[in-house]
Design an enzyme around this catalytic site. Structure first.
Site, PDB file in Angstrom:
ATOM      1  N   ASP A 495      37.598  48.329  46.208  1.00  0.00           N
ATOM      2  CA  ASP A 495      37.775  47.273  45.210  1.00  0.00           C
ATOM      3  C   ASP A 495      38.211  45.979  45.904  1.00  0.00           C
ATOM      4  OD1 ASP A 495      37.814  46.180  42.692  1.00  0.00           O
ATOM      5  OD2 ASP A 495      39.794  46.952  42.165  1.00  0.00           O
ATOM      6  N   GLU A 498      35.477  41.023  47.576  1.00  0.00           N
ATOM      7  CA  GLU A 498      34.624  39.823  47.517  1.00  0.00           C
ATOM      8  C   GLU A 498      34.839  38.841  48.698  1.00  0.00           C
ATOM      9  OE1 GLU A 498      34.520  42.037  44.172  1.00  0.00           O
ATOM     10  OE2 GLU A 498      36.345  41.057  44.853  1.00  0.00           O
ATOM     11  N   ASP A 671      34.718  44.668  35.868  1.00  0.00           N
ATOM     12  CA  ASP A 671      35.692  44.638  34.779  1.00  0.00           C
ATOM     13  C   ASP A 671      35.050  44.136  33.486  1.00  0.00           C
ATOM     14  OD1 ASP A 671      37.437  45.492  36.670  1.00  0.00           O
ATOM     15  OD2 ASP A 671      38.506  43.609  36.889  1.00  0.00           O
TER      16      ASP A 671
END
Length: 997
Positions: A495, A498, A671
């Site tokens: 997670d 980015e 999300d």
């Protein structure tokens, strides 16, 4: 903790690498643990300069007007391509950077279906500080195949045109179509801005260009920003992944004389008539810089903040062809472990091992299959990677729990975040060996001055691995292996890659004594951050309670109306925003605030992200490689899992992806929210990732943010059961939404899982075909039925492989759903209802209404298929030990075919495999077996043959010439059922070839 104003000033004045736009959008992925005397970062640390995207700036210069373009010279052609020098055709414009005087053009006919065009500055190398050319070490780039000649189906042509200069066309030879044309437009090539404008026909059909929450067909009024961002699934903005690839389909109406006319309007499925054909091609812009693709009514414009023009063209002429050709460049999808196709349960908020195991036991108690239980960052010791909370998630209890899971054929996956905590130098008890090991080996990103770049994520001030170094990969592998020795987890959930940071620049520099610090926003569930979120349509399903809630809300609103009005008047009287606009400095780059401002969802490039001028050990700036950071942590994790669990296929689900990520991992949709429209968007998102070579895709079923309700979760648990990756997951502050929470959801889930489990051998075979030859798994109707232009925009249905049509309910309160059965009205296809096995009646119009009461997912078998199925069980391991069944669903011509891939389901290089092929026609079924894998040579229980117009004489059925007595014919459903077959074939269905007649 009370902090002095002097200290706060020092914090805000600490070294920062960029200034960026304010953001209140965080993407929390875990729960919080209360720590004494924890300083909370002020919101201002994640704020920066106000920026106006250039596409929205009326004062921005138009590069097509201001710039001179280029002129081609020194052209040299060969049988395999050409080279040329491109020289600026006039005075430099320097609109968004410094113009490059000379460029090198190289064109390669790499295969008969792939053309490569590269335009780069002359006399530069990949390591030149001013020019970054994406290295093949990080992202593959194929070379020209030896012996290739001009037999390519693609032709490159060029011309120097007065007023615009050099332009080129890419043409498909077999049809004469111009697939890509820049003729009459200007090439702009500056050190921080490249622009390439291509012509398009009216109402063109583009698909891909991800990652974005949008319909499958992108339309002609959208600016696609490609810049990896940590943000909670906004519609039409850039998200986690970067995929600069599109697939384009053109439709042609065929006249009586076989002449063709381009279709430039969207056709309604209910009244589309005529004879049509289509052609499809693909375009891949291999560049990792921040990028925009402007889709406008008559053109598509590519803009990037640096690098080179590195274009690959794929001639198709069908979607399967284009996908195969694209995956030949970026790599075939990984073959997933069989257990990965089971059902996965997660949530942010499983507070300890006991709560986590209770969830596992509840699924068993209610008879719902569960394959994998996940933990979000609840398990971490103060949110630190590779370190479990010693009280709530200690290793001894965890190892015992995982042993119980593994004994039952179940699995465990933890989240792993992408930032590494930096311990406070003033607190010996805050030691963190993972950081020490990485720091000693030079594994973390740096500031331009060579000091550590220190941002902030969940644990506090953090550093970020530098994946351009071999040291970081070795360090990451060692951490994973060491942690796995303490806790034998089965895969990894990557997670925040980015890569995300909760502050602008190196905000931790000089402030480490504060660690651990709290993020600059309240976490869900924390005191003072209570969210009252009623499920969507609550007023429809709970009218009385909704009226009471509405009344209370109205009273509260009246009590604050005066203050709100005062605030509003202040806001409306304030002056307009003053935006930061930077101008180019000759021969220099402003990486923090490029003169061209992309339409980034977070505004400034450094907001909620590592700053663009964070520096790698080899001198490369994050500005140049931001979009591949997420891909590279997947590479490191894949290697680490291979070391931790030797010989087994690594199971990885990652958030930020790039071309080639599918060779390593799957992806979840991020999300999302508990809304019906997000359930709809999961379909085009999944189909897009099919194009990107990442078929292992699913979303947070029932929604991540907000409260789901019984109806939404009922529908969503059924829809996701036909997605490759099937996981329920939601946020800490939301109500529980496990499948057993509502009684109707239990029943609906079991019904859908029964379909899924029967299809698992089919799904696994689809992934084998994707892994070996680049087939897609989830497919759009437009791809499976390429000669029907009315399906160009169809994204509320999908086909799983070639044979399973899924038509879900996607709106609240509906008990029917409109859908199409492509080819049914035309008489070219037949469909069978999965549940009652009857052929679907031919409707009066293509778009027809299907009954779909709550708890029913309309699923159909497309004629022409032979499916090998097994039975539902509590785990995939148990399911793989059940007997086999065969379903034969003939097409309109009475034939059917299929295949089945078998292996041990988990080995990276299986010792033995088997491929079974099926061919049915004229009342016979022939089964051919190749390979020596014997692990699934189990009994054959029954065979169901659909669409049988009449019973066989005396119900006589033979297998290998021997009569089989137990067969029944249902005249209503036109189905022949042959049961009681366990003793035939020696109880081993795949041991040798056999036939049924």
């Amino acid at each position: 903790m009370v902090v002095s104003s002097a200290f706060l000033s020092s914090l805000l004045l600490a070294p920062c690498l960029a200034i960026a736009q304010s953001s209140t959008t965080a993407s929390p992925a875990s729960s919080t643990t209360a720590f004494a005397s924890q300083f909370t970062l002020p919101a201002s640390v994640d704020e920066g300069a106000p920026l106006l995207p250039t596409v929205n700036d009326p004062t921005a210069p138009d590069a097509q007007v201001k710039c001179p373009g280029y002129s081609a010279s020194s052209v040299r052609t060969s049988s395999s391509g050409l080279t040329a020098r491109l020289t600026l055709a006039g005075t430099a414009c320097n609109v968004f950077g410094t113009d490059v005087q000379d460029l090198d053009l190289r064109v390669e006919y790499q295969t008969n279906s792939r053309l490569h065009i590269n335009i780069r500055p002359s006399h530069v190398t990949a390591q030149n500080e001013s020019w970054y050319l994406l290295s093949t070490e990080y992202v593959p780039a194929p070379s020209q195949e030896s012996g290739q000649t001009t037999t390519s189906d693609l032709t490159f042509s060029w011309a120097n045109t007065p007023g615009s200069g050099f332009g080129f066309n890419v043409t498909r030879n077999s049809t004469g179509e111009v697939l890509f044309s820049t003729s009459g437009t200007k090439l702009v090539f500056e050190n921080q801005f490249i622009e390439l404008v291509t012509h398009q026909e009216e109402n063109y059909n583009l698909y891909g260009l991800g990652e974005v929450i949008h319909g499958l067909r992108l339309g002609n009024n959208l600016t696609r920003t490609i810049y990896a961002a940590d943000v909670g699934d906004p519609i039409d903005y850039n998200l986690y992944g970067s995929h600069p690839f599109y697939l384009q389909t053109r439709y042609f109406e065929v006249g009586d004389d076989n002449s063709t006319t381009l279709v430039t309007e969207q056709l309604d499925p209910s009244n589309a008539t005529g004879n049509y054909t289509s052609s499809t091609h693909g375009v891949y812009f291999r560049n990792a810089h921040g990028m925009e693709v402007l889709m406008r009514p008559t053109n598509v414009t590519w803009r990037t903040l640096g690098g080179s023009i590195d274009l690959y063209f794929f001639s198709g002429p069908t979607q399967p062809d284009v996908t195969h050709q694209y995956l030949d460049v970026i790599g075939m999808p990984a073959l997933q472990s069989y257990w990965g196709f089971g059902f996965h349960q997660c949530r942010w908020g499983y507070q300890n091992w006991s709560v986590t195991e209770d969830v596992v036991n509840n699924y068993e108690r209610f008879g719902i299959p569960l394959e994998v239980i996940w933990n979000d960052i609840d398990y971490m010791n103060q949110y630190r990677d590779f370190d479990n909370d010693p009280i709530r998630f200690n290793y001894s209890a965890g190892t015992a729990f995982l042993q119980r899971l593994h004994d039952r054929g179940q699995h465990y996956i933890p989240i792993i975040d992408s930032a590494i905590y930096v311990p406070s130098p003033d607190n010996a008890s805050d030691a963190y060996q993972t950081f020490n090991d990485g720091n000693e080996t030079g594994s973390f990103l740096l500031n331009p001055d060579g000091s550590l770049y220190i941002g902030a994520v969940w644990p506090g001030f953090t550093v970020f691995p530098d994946w351009l170094t071999t040291a970081a990969h070795a360090w990451w592998k060692n951490e994973m292996v060491t942690w796995h020795q303490k806790l034998p987890f089965d895969g990894a959930w990557i997670d925040m890659n980015e890569v995300s940071s909760f502050c602008v620049g190196s905000c931790g520099s000089g402030n480490l004594s504060l660690n651990p610090v709290h993020p600059p926003f309240a976490l869900p569930g924390e005191p003072g951050n209570v969210i009252y979120d009623y499920p969507e349509g609550f007023n429809l399903t709970n009218a009385t309670e909704a009226a009471s809630a509405s009344s209370a809300s109205q009273s509260q609103a009246e009590a604050t109306v005066t203050a709100s009005s005062t605030t509003a008047s202040v806001l409306t009287s304030s002056s307009s925003t003053s935006y930061l606009r930077t101008t180019p400095t000759p021969s220099q780059r402003n990486v923090n605030h490029p003169p061209y401002v992309i339409n980034n969802v977070q505004g400034d490039l450094a907001v909620h992200a590592v700053s663009p001028n964070a520096t790698h050990h080899n001198g490369i700036l994050e500005y140049d490689v931001h979009n591949i950071w997420g891909h590279q942590i997947l590479q490191a994790t894949y290697a680490a899992l291979l070391a931790a669990i030797p010989g087994k296929r690594p199971f990885i689900i990652g958030r930020s992806t790039f071309p080639s990520s599918g060779t390593l991992a799957g992806h979840w949709g991020g999300d999302n929210s508990a809304k019906f429209y997000y359930m709809y968007f999961s379909i085009p998102q999944a189909l897009s990732f099919s194009l990107f070579g990442i078929p292992m895709f699913g979303v947070d079923t029932c929604g991540f943010n907000g409260n789901s309700d019984e109806e939404l979760c009922n529908r969503w648990m059924q829809l996701s059961a036909l997605f490759p990756f099937y996981r329920n997951h939601n946020t800490l502050s939301a109500n529980p939404q496990e499948a057993y929470v509502w009684s109707s959801v239990i029943d609906a889930t079991k019904a859908a899982m029964n379909v899924r489990f029967q299809l698992l051998p089919y799904l696994y075979t689809l992934f084998y075909n994707a892994h070996t030859q680049g087939d897609t798994v989830m497919r759009a109707l437009a791809w499976e039925f390429p000669n029907d232009p009315s399906l160009a925009d169809a994204d509320r249905q999908f086909v799983l492989g070639p044979s399973i049509l899924v038509t879900p309910v996607l709106t609240q309160g509906a008990t029917t759903v409109d859908g199409v059965f492509p080819g049914l009205v035309e008489g070219t296809d037949v469909y069978y209802d999965w549940y009652n096995q009857t052929p679907v009646s031919v409707p009066s119009t293509k778009n027809t209404t299907i009954a779909a009461p709550l708890g029913h997912l309309p699923v159909y078998i497309r004629g022409g298929a032979v499916l090998a199925t097994q039975q539902m069980a509590m785990t995939t391991r148990a399911a793989r030990n059940t007997s086999w069944s065969l379903i034969v669903a003939p097409g309109v011509d009475g034939t059917a075919s299929g295949s089945l891939y078998l292996d041990d389901g988990e080995s990276l290089a299986p010792n033995a495999t088997k491929i079974v092929t099926f061919a049915a026609e004229m009342g016979s079924l022939n089964v051919t077996v190749h390979g020596n894998y014997t692990g699934l040579d189990l009994p054959l229980a029954n065979i169901t043959i659909m669409g049988v117009p009449r019973a066989p004489p005396d119900n006589l059925v033979r297998i290998n010439g021997q009569p089989v007595a137990n067969s029944t014919y249902n005249a209503t459903s036109m189905t022949l059922f042959i049961g009681g077959l366990e003793p035939v074939l020696g109880g081993k269905i795949w041991s040798a070839n056999w036939s049924l007649s």
